[in-house]
Design an enzyme around this catalytic site. Structure first.
Site, PDB file in Angstrom:
ATOM      1  N   TYR A   1       0.848  -1.203   0.000  1.00  0.00           N
ATOM      2  CA  TYR A   1       0.000   0.000   0.000  1.00  0.00           C
ATOM      3  C   TYR A   1       0.884   1.254   0.000  1.00  0.00           C
ATOM      4  O   TYR A   1       0.615   2.223  -0.706  1.00  0.00           O
ATOM      5  CB  TYR A   1      -0.926  -0.025   1.225  1.00  0.00           C
ATOM      6  CG  TYR A   1      -1.527   1.328   1.555  1.00  0.00           C
ATOM      7  CD1 TYR A   1      -2.456   1.928   0.699  1.00  0.00           C
ATOM      8  CD2 TYR A   1      -1.143   2.018   2.703  1.00  0.00           C
ATOM      9  CE1 TYR A   1      -2.987   3.183   0.987  1.00  0.00           C
ATOM     10  CE2 TYR A   1      -1.671   3.261   3.004  1.00  0.00           C
ATOM     11  CZ  TYR A   1      -2.586   3.844   2.136  1.00  0.00           C
ATOM     12  OH  TYR A   1      -3.092   5.085   2.416  1.00  0.00           O
TER      13      TYR A   1
ATOM     14  N   SER B   1      -3.538  14.117   6.025  1.00  0.00           N
ATOM     15  CA  SER B   1      -4.500  13.663   5.010  1.00  0.00           C
ATOM     16  C   SER B   1      -5.919  13.642   5.561  1.00  0.00           C
ATOM     17  O   SER B   1      -6.129  13.369   6.744  1.00  0.00           O
ATOM     18  CB  SER B   1      -4.106  12.252   4.571  1.00  0.00           C
ATOM     19  OG  SER B   1      -5.144  11.645   3.858  1.00  0.00           O
TER      20      SER B   1
ATOM     21  N   TYR C   1      -9.928  15.885   0.659  1.00  0.00           N
ATOM     22  CA  TYR C   1     -10.546  15.098  -0.408  1.00  0.00           C
ATOM     23  C   TYR C   1     -12.030  15.421  -0.379  1.00  0.00           C
ATOM     24  O   TYR C   1     -12.626  15.477   0.699  1.00  0.00           O
ATOM     25  CB  TYR C   1     -10.403  13.605  -0.128  1.00  0.00           C
ATOM     26  CG  TYR C   1      -9.119  12.959  -0.575  1.00  0.00           C
ATOM     27  CD1 TYR C   1      -8.567  13.209  -1.818  1.00  0.00           C
ATOM     28  CD2 TYR C   1      -8.471  12.044   0.249  1.00  0.00           C
ATOM     29  CE1 TYR C   1      -7.405  12.571  -2.235  1.00  0.00           C
ATOM     30  CE2 TYR C   1      -7.309  11.401  -0.159  1.00  0.00           C
ATOM     31  CZ  TYR C   1      -6.779  11.670  -1.405  1.00  0.00           C
ATOM     32  OH  TYR C   1      -5.641  11.031  -1.809  1.00  0.00           O
TER      33      TYR C   1
ATOM     34  N   THR D   1      -6.661  18.424  -2.916  1.00  0.00           N
ATOM     35  CA  THR D   1      -6.079  17.467  -3.871  1.00  0.00           C
ATOM     36  C   THR D   1      -6.996  17.372  -5.080  1.00  0.00           C
ATOM     37  O   THR D   1      -8.192  17.103  -4.947  1.00  0.00           O
ATOM     38  CB  THR D   1      -5.888  16.093  -3.199  1.00  0.00           C
ATOM     39  OG1 THR D   1      -4.933  16.259  -2.144  1.00  0.00           O
ATOM     40  CG2 THR D   1      -5.377  15.046  -4.173  1.00  0.00           C
TER      41      THR D   1
ATOM     42  N   LYS E   1      -3.167  20.798  -5.035  1.00  0.00           N
ATOM     43  CA  LYS E   1      -2.156  19.729  -5.189  1.00  0.00           C
ATOM     44  C   LYS E   1      -2.597  18.796  -6.308  1.00  0.00           C
ATOM     45  O   LYS E   1      -3.777  18.434  -6.387  1.00  0.00           O
ATOM     46  CB  LYS E   1      -2.049  18.955  -3.874  1.00  0.00           C
ATOM     47  CG  LYS E   1      -1.207  17.691  -3.920  1.00  0.00           C
ATOM     48  CD  LYS E   1      -1.091  17.085  -2.533  1.00  0.00           C
ATOM     49  CE  LYS E   1      -0.208  15.860  -2.490  1.00  0.00           C
ATOM     50  NZ  LYS E   1      -0.851  14.643  -2.985  1.00  0.00           N
TER      51      LYS E   1
ATOM     52  N   HIS F   1       0.739  12.536  -7.573  1.00  0.00           N
ATOM     53  CA  HIS F   1       0.277  11.658  -6.502  1.00  0.00           C
ATOM     54  C   HIS F   1       1.246  10.488  -6.308  1.00  0.00           C
ATOM     55  O   HIS F   1       0.846   9.366  -5.971  1.00  0.00           O
ATOM     56  CB  HIS F   1      -1.126  11.135  -6.827  1.00  0.00           C
ATOM     57  CG  HIS F   1      -2.023  11.000  -5.622  1.00  0.00           C
ATOM     58  ND1 HIS F   1      -2.978  11.913  -5.288  1.00  0.00           N
ATOM     59  CD2 HIS F   1      -2.109  10.042  -4.663  1.00  0.00           C
ATOM     60  CE1 HIS F   1      -3.622  11.517  -4.197  1.00  0.00           C
ATOM     61  NE2 HIS F   1      -3.092  10.390  -3.791  1.00  0.00           N
TER      62      HIS F   1
ATOM     63  N   ARG G   1       0.472   7.243  -8.242  1.00  0.00           N
ATOM     64  CA  ARG G   1      -0.589   6.357  -7.759  1.00  0.00           C
ATOM     65  C   ARG G   1      -1.909   6.583  -8.473  1.00  0.00           C
ATOM     66  O   ARG G   1      -2.884   5.891  -8.218  1.00  0.00           O
ATOM     67  CB  ARG G   1      -0.786   6.556  -6.243  1.00  0.00           C
ATOM     68  CG  ARG G   1       0.410   6.118  -5.448  1.00  0.00           C
ATOM     69  CD  ARG G   1       0.400   6.689  -4.047  1.00  0.00           C
ATOM     70  NE  ARG G   1      -0.499   6.025  -3.126  1.00  0.00           N
ATOM     71  CZ  ARG G   1      -0.227   4.932  -2.452  1.00  0.00           C
ATOM     72  NH1 ARG G   1       0.936   4.327  -2.617  1.00  0.00           N
ATOM     73  NH2 ARG G   1      -1.086   4.412  -1.604  1.00  0.00           N
TER      74      ARG G   1
ATOM     75  N   ARG H   1      13.963  11.475  -2.782  1.00  0.00           N
ATOM     76  CA  ARG H   1      14.555  10.461  -1.903  1.00  0.00           C
ATOM     77  C   ARG H   1      15.845  10.927  -1.250  1.00  0.00           C
ATOM     78  O   ARG H   1      16.348  10.296  -0.350  1.00  0.00           O
ATOM     79  CB  ARG H   1      14.842   9.159  -2.677  1.00  0.00           C
ATOM     80  CG  ARG H   1      13.625   8.510  -3.307  1.00  0.00           C
ATOM     81  CD  ARG H   1      12.676   7.920  -2.257  1.00  0.00           C
ATOM     82  NE  ARG H   1      11.540   7.271  -2.895  1.00  0.00           N
ATOM     83  CZ  ARG H   1      10.388   7.885  -3.190  1.00  0.00           C
ATOM     84  NH1 ARG H   1      10.226   9.173  -2.874  1.00  0.00           N
ATOM     85  NH2 ARG H   1       9.399   7.231  -3.758  1.00  0.00           N
TER      86      ARG H   1
ATOM     87  N   ARG I   1       6.625   8.907   0.520  1.00  0.00           N
ATOM     88  CA  ARG I   1       7.111   7.596   0.937  1.00  0.00           C
ATOM     89  C   ARG I   1       8.323   7.677   1.870  1.00  0.00           C
ATOM     90  O   ARG I   1       8.403   6.922   2.843  1.00  0.00           O
ATOM     91  CB  ARG I   1       7.447   6.753  -0.301  1.00  0.00           C
ATOM     92  CG  ARG I   1       6.193   6.393  -1.114  1.00  0.00           C
ATOM     93  CD  ARG I   1       6.550   5.550  -2.314  1.00  0.00           C
ATOM     94  NE  ARG I   1       5.394   5.191  -3.132  1.00  0.00           N
ATOM     95  CZ  ARG I   1       4.841   5.958  -4.062  1.00  0.00           C
ATOM     96  NH1 ARG I   1       5.333   7.172  -4.295  1.00  0.00           N
ATOM     97  NH2 ARG I   1       3.817   5.544  -4.766  1.00  0.00           N
TER      98      ARG I   1
HETATM   99  C1  LIG Z   1       0.624   5.471   1.006  1.00  0.00           C
HETATM  100  C2  LIG Z   1       0.289   6.789   0.385  1.00  0.00           C
HETATM  101  C3  LIG Z   1      -0.907   7.414   0.707  1.00  0.00           C
HETATM  102  C4  LIG Z   1      -1.203   8.667   0.158  1.00  0.00           C
HETATM  103  N1  LIG Z   1      -2.346   9.310   0.558  1.00  0.00           N
HETATM  104  C5  LIG Z   1      -2.598  10.549   0.083  1.00  0.00           C
HETATM  105  C6  LIG Z   1      -3.710  11.279   0.571  1.00  0.00           C
HETATM  106  O1  LIG Z   1      -4.448  10.825   1.443  1.00  0.00           O
HETATM  107  N2  LIG Z   1      -3.932  12.512   0.035  1.00  0.00           N
HETATM  108  C7  LIG Z   1      -3.111  13.063  -0.928  1.00  0.00           C
HETATM  109  O2  LIG Z   1      -3.359  14.185  -1.387  1.00  0.00           O
HETATM  110  N3  LIG Z   1      -2.044  12.393  -1.372  1.00  0.00           N
HETATM  111  C8  LIG Z   1      -1.760  11.170  -0.882  1.00  0.00           C
HETATM  112  N4  LIG Z   1      -0.650  10.508  -1.313  1.00  0.00           N
HETATM  113  C9  LIG Z   1       0.262  11.155  -2.285  1.00  0.00           C
HETATM  114  C10 LIG Z   1       1.325  11.960  -1.540  1.00  0.00           C
HETATM  115  O3  LIG Z   1       0.757  13.071  -0.889  1.00  0.00           O
HETATM  116  C11 LIG Z   1       2.415  12.478  -2.501  1.00  0.00           C
HETATM  117  O4  LIG Z   1       1.814  13.153  -3.566  1.00  0.00           O
HETATM  118  C12 LIG Z   1       3.322  11.367  -3.034  1.00  0.00           C
HETATM  119  O5  LIG Z   1       3.525  10.370  -2.069  1.00  0.00           O
HETATM  120  C13 LIG Z   1       4.666  11.953  -3.443  1.00  0.00           C
HETATM  121  O6  LIG Z   1       5.499  10.982  -3.975  1.00  0.00           O
HETATM  122  P1  LIG Z   1       6.652  10.246  -3.123  1.00  0.00           P
HETATM  123  O7  LIG Z   1       5.949   9.209  -2.298  1.00  0.00           O
HETATM  124  O8  LIG Z   1       7.504   9.651  -4.184  1.00  0.00           O
HETATM  125  O9  LIG Z   1       7.346  11.270  -2.279  1.00  0.00           O
HETATM  126  C14 LIG Z   1      -0.313   9.270  -0.759  1.00  0.00           C
HETATM  127  C15 LIG Z   1       0.882   8.637  -1.079  1.00  0.00           C
HETATM  128  C16 LIG Z   1       1.199   7.405  -0.510  1.00  0.00           C
HETATM  129  C17 LIG Z   1       2.517   6.775  -0.849  1.00  0.00           C
END
Ligand SMILES: Cc1cc2nc3c(=O)[nH]c(=O)nc-3n(C[C@H](O)[C@H](O)[C@H](O)COP(=O)(O)O)c2cc1C
Length: 385
Positions: A24, A106, A128, A153, A247, A271, A274, A305, A325
């Site tokens: 996840y 979040s 959201y 977002t 965002k 994102h 994702r 990173r 991450r």
């Molecule tokens: C496990 C996970 C959950 C996330 N949940 C949200 C969220 O609830 N709301 C949101 O705007 N972005 C969410 N994101 C996106 C992050 O805010 C961010 O855009 C993204 O992780 C950046 O990339 P990186 O993981 O390579 O740093 C999530 C990312 C991950 C990895």
């Protein structure tokens, strides 16, 4: 053992978490092309250091909308952080506050937005929109709890298809399969913590009248109000009296339009790969968005990173970066101390990179440090040869 870098933190996180939780955290949409593209874009950018500059002191504070960040980075919103560590949102928010950098909570957090605000620091709230009435209620609660930054977002009209989660049956309620039961059972430290603190909830919804199982499932699957559009942003601007960020912006025209609608800043993001697999790398979108934002602060996330990535993003015009991450690897490995370690690694990196670059502070970063900027610009008046 003190982790040397993000790879080692990631390994520690992977060891402690059951596969369904690690997948996840780690996974991207479909073939994870955009997830990889975020890293590849950073690898393509190279810098050109300058010699014999005095770099005996190096500054990495930045000013963003009148606030000072101790380093040009913050923690991006990550839903269900309680899956990585009990009360993970609070642990991460505390580590960010101690480092003097922002933490974005979040909507899908596992502690309520009120509890995270009470834990201290100056957290931001990410929104959201599952349903407009519910979103208005969350915005009002964030205001009442003292939040001063709201992040809308924009890149989740529907959920991206994260096939790792589908394979693992990761949903609310959980779809338990023999393999998942075995996976969880073979991570006793994680299981013991969950046993002691309870399974993580989507706490912001659980504490509202609308907090039924259906709303929680919609949030976990990111089933949003896909009709939310520019007029709704205008309405949100009128409702929220403090700093408003969007965002998930990759196109310069969208950044321009958002600024016209009165947002205070733009977060360039896909994102973390994702959502739309095949979307461009965030770093590749950055320069045009910075240009379109006309001086408003632009943050970037996706693939950060190491400190060198932060320096590259700033050279391309970002005011700062957010990381998803990387701090979550730290959280999964060792709770608040792990997030502090992740932020500390990036901070140390930035300091060393500035010295090696011959740059006395992040405020001096700009395109002049990019190797690409050194290439002779073809002149349009030159005769064809
Ligand atoms: C496990 C996970 C959950 C996330 N949940 C949200 C969220 O609830 N709301 C949101 O705007 N972005 C969410 N994101 C996106 C992050 O805010 C961010 O855009 C993204 O992780 C950046 O990339 P990186 O993981 O390579 O740093 C999530 C990312 C991950 C990895």
């Amino acid at each position: 053992m003190k982790p040397l870098n993000a790879h080692e933190l990631r390994r520690l996180a992977r060891r402690r978490l059951p596969r369904l939780a690690f997948d996840y955290l780690e996974g991207g949409a479909e073939d994870e092309t955009t997830l990889r593209a975020n890293r590849q874009a950073f690898e393509r950018v190279t810098l050109c250091p300058r010699a014999l500059n005095d770099v005996s002191t190096r500054r990495q504070e930045v000013q963003v909308l009148g606030e000072t960040w101790m380093s040009p980075m913050g923690i991006a919103p990550v839903g269900l952080a309680g899956l990585f560590w009990p009360q993970g949102d609070i642990a991460a928010a505390r580590a960010a506050a101690a480092a003097g950098v922002p933490y974005v909570l979040s909507t899908a957090s596992s502690s309520t937005l009120e509890a995270v605000a009470r834990a201290g620091g100056n957290p931001w709230f990410q929104l959201y929109v599952i349903e407009r009435g519910m979103a208005d209620a969350l915005v009002d609660r964030a205001h009442a709890a003292g939040y001063r930054h709201l992040v809308l977002t924009t890149d989740v009209p529907v959920s991206g298809r994260r096939e790792r989660d589908l394979r693992n049956g990761f949903s609310l309620p959980m779809r338990w399969r023999a393999a998942t039961v075995w996976d969880v059972a073979s991570h006793p430290r994680w299981l013991a913590q969950v046993g002691r603190h309870g399974a993580p909830q989507l706490a912001n919804l659980a504490s509202t009248a609308a907090g039924d199982a259906q709303a929680q499932a919609a949030l976990l699957q990111r089933r949003m109000d896909a009709s939310f559009c520019w007029e709704d942003l205008r309405r949100l601007r009128r409702r929220w009296p403090h700093a408003l960020w969007v965002k998930g912006i990759l196109h310069a025209d969208d950044a321009r339009r958002a600024c016209q609608e009165g947002v205070d800043g733009v977060i360039v993001s896909n994102h973390g790969g994702r959502q739309l697999d095949g979307a461009m790398a965030s770093l590749d979108a950055l320069a045009a968005v910075v240009d379109a934002a006309g001086g408003r602060p632009v943050l970037l996330d996706g693939g950060v990173r190491r400190g060198i990535d932060v320096v590259k993003a700033l050279a391309l015009g970002a005011r700062g970066v957010l990381m998803g991450r990387l701090p979550m690897y730290g959280l999964a490995a060792a709770g608040e101390a792990g997030v502090a370690a992740a932020l500390g690694l990036v901070r140390e990196d930035i300091d060393r990179v500035l010295a090696l670059l011959g740059c006395p502070g992040v405020s001096h970063l700009g395109p002049q440090w990019l190797a690409a900027g050194l290439r002779p610009v073809p002149s349009c008046t030159a005769s064809p040869g």
